[in-house]
Design a protein around this motif. Sequence first.
Motif, PDB file in Angstrom:
ATOM      1  N   TYR A  86       0.679  -1.126  -0.081  1.00  0.00           N
ATOM      2  CA  TYR A  86       0.112  -0.247   0.046  1.00  0.00           C
ATOM      3  C   TYR A  86       0.968   1.243   0.187  1.00  0.00           C
ATOM      4  CZ  TYR A  86      -3.694  -3.269   1.937  1.00  0.00           C
ATOM      5  OH  TYR A  86      -4.339  -4.320   2.036  1.00  0.00           O
TER       6      TYR A  86
ATOM      7  N   ALA B  44       0.715   5.320   1.119  1.00  0.00           N
ATOM      8  CA  ALA B  44      -0.105   6.381   1.958  1.00  0.00           C
ATOM      9  C   ALA B  44       0.620   7.637   1.951  1.00  0.00           C
ATOM     10  CB  ALA B  44      -0.096   5.750   3.317  1.00  0.00           C
TER      11      ALA B  44
ATOM     12  N   TRP C 154      -5.099   6.462   2.009  1.00  0.00           N
ATOM     13  CA  TRP C 154      -4.396   5.011   1.518  1.00  0.00           C
ATOM     14  C   TRP C 154      -4.848   4.504   0.210  1.00  0.00           C
ATOM     15  CZ3 TRP C 154      -1.057   2.138   4.663  1.00  0.00           C
ATOM     16  CH2 TRP C 154      -0.834   2.728   5.945  1.00  0.00           C
TER      17      TRP C 154
END
Length: 129
Positions: free
Chosen positions: A95, A97, A119
Amino acid sequence: EVQLVESGGGLVQAGGSLRLSCAASGFTFDDYSISWFRQAPGKEREGLSCIILSNGSTYYGDSAKGRFRISSDNAKNTVYLQILSLKPEDTAVYYCAADYLSCLDFTSPPATGAFINFWGVGTQVTVSR
């Protein structure tokens, strides 16, 4: 509206490399930092790296030192995470962010992302033996 879109994941053999991308929109790019985290099944989210987009300063979590490299192309509003010598234990959802101005989470390791608000949906990386 802040949007972060990860790409570049996939199935890779151990020893290979990948470059993940995080395309950002909806905010002034240079005012933020972008971090990369990953989460493997049954494990806690792990902070890998962060880059302050205004000055290019970078931070790395302990598990990312050596094989991971973060970079940015501010003209394209995109941050990259290159991963070298992939291992099966790198298998996870990755991920990106966004946080305002700093990589504060990475100044007090381990970085967890608990206070980061923006995110992406993640990109799966699977490393086969």
